[in-house]
Write an enzyme that holds these catalytic residues in place. Structure first.
Site, PDB file in Angstrom:
ATOM      1  N   LYS A  96       9.255  -3.604   5.346  1.00  0.00           N
ATOM      2  CA  LYS A  96       9.095  -5.050   5.505  1.00  0.00           C
ATOM      3  C   LYS A  96       9.618  -5.761   4.255  1.00  0.00           C
ATOM      4  O   LYS A  96       9.188  -5.466   3.138  1.00  0.00           O
ATOM      5  CB  LYS A  96       7.621  -5.416   5.728  1.00  0.00           C
ATOM      6  N   ILE A  97      10.537  -6.683   4.486  1.00  0.00           N
ATOM      7  CA  ILE A  97      11.096  -7.500   3.413  1.00  0.00           C
ATOM      8  C   ILE A  97      10.852  -8.966   3.768  1.00  0.00           C
ATOM      9  O   ILE A  97      11.179  -9.394   4.884  1.00  0.00           O
ATOM     10  CB  ILE A  97      12.620  -7.275   3.275  1.00  0.00           C
TER      11      ILE A  97
END
Length: 263
Positions: A96-97
């Site tokens: 997750k960014i």
């Protein structure tokens, strides 16, 4: 529509996966912190072992692990470290960014997009998170994210807070929005979290964008229904909302009556 569990709690993950209908898990630093605090109770907990347990339970389905760094190079390094360490366990890690890693007083509008692009080129599957607008979702998809996480429930919260509307976290927010007088309360043209999902779905279909739309921060079972109707590919849902979604008083009443009538 796929259903992901929004939790880092091992007991919740095990309970949900035993139903046979869960398609993935999303975690974030806040969920992980709470889960570890609940489990610890005076005992030392190894975070690496804990994550390995989650990945093993969810084998065959995606598990999203979130980076904590906010600068491009550091995000890439942390993401690669997480992926290389944990993906071999069950081959199911997504990273997750945040769609934008700017902080108050530290503006970095493009660091996340550049990090996503770099990681995609390294064959790391990305879940772009903290998305509140269709244009953010479009940018993340163009950078190569496989999933865009729309914080639909939090958008509803934000709209109510901005317009002085009191609420409890689990309260239903109408898909069509709330009117004050003749006008809808809104955030930059978005009248609800469901509206955000619907607009993103429309854009992705129009341009044949191969990226899954994930509706996050599901507050209640009715909102889950509306995410499905709005075209979400995935909804990430806490365990209590899953339980509410399978419940109705007439179902319980009917089963009770049927069993009482068995000769």
């Amino acid at each position: 529509m796929k259903l992901f569990l929004d939790s880092a709690n091992l007991k919740e993950i095990e309970e949900a996966y035993h139903t046979g209908i869960i398609n993935g898990v999303t975690t974030n630093p806040s969920l992980m912190k709470q889960a570890l605090a609940d489990k610890k109770k005076g005992k030392k907990i190894d975070l690496t072992d804990y994550i390995q347990e989650i990945l093993t339970i969810a084998k065959g389905t995606p598990v999203s692990l979130e980076v904590k760094e906010t600068e491009e190079k550091a995000m890439v390094e942390e993401a690669l470290s997480l992926f290389n360490q944990f993906n071999p366990i069950a081959n199911n890690v997504y990273i997750k960014i945040p769609v934008n890693s700017s902080l108050k007083g530290k503006t970095r509008p493009f660091d996340s997009l550049k990090a996503i692009k770099t990681l995609v080129q390294a064959n790391v599957p990305i879940n772009a998170t903290l998305i509140f607008t269709p244009e953010q979702a479009l940018m993340a998809a163009k950078a190569g994210a496989r999933i865009v996480s729309l914080f639909a429930g939090r958008l509803d919260d934000y709209i109510r807070i901005q317009h002085g509307i009191g609420f409890e976290k689990s309260d239903y927010f109408p898909a069509e929005g709330i009117k004050k007088g003749d006008l809808h309360v809104q955030d930059n043209g978005l009248v609800s979290g469901v509206d955000l999902v619907s607009k993103c779905s429309h854009i992705f279909r129009m341009y044949n964008i191969k990226c899954e739309i994930l509706a996050a921060s599901t507050r209640n079972s009715r909102q889950l229904r509306e995410f499905a109707l709005a075209g979400a590919h995935i909804a990430t849902v806490p365990l209590d909302v899953f339980k509410a979604a399978i419940s109705h008083p007439k179902t319980i009443e009917g089963l009770t009556t049927f069993l009482e009538d068995v000769p």
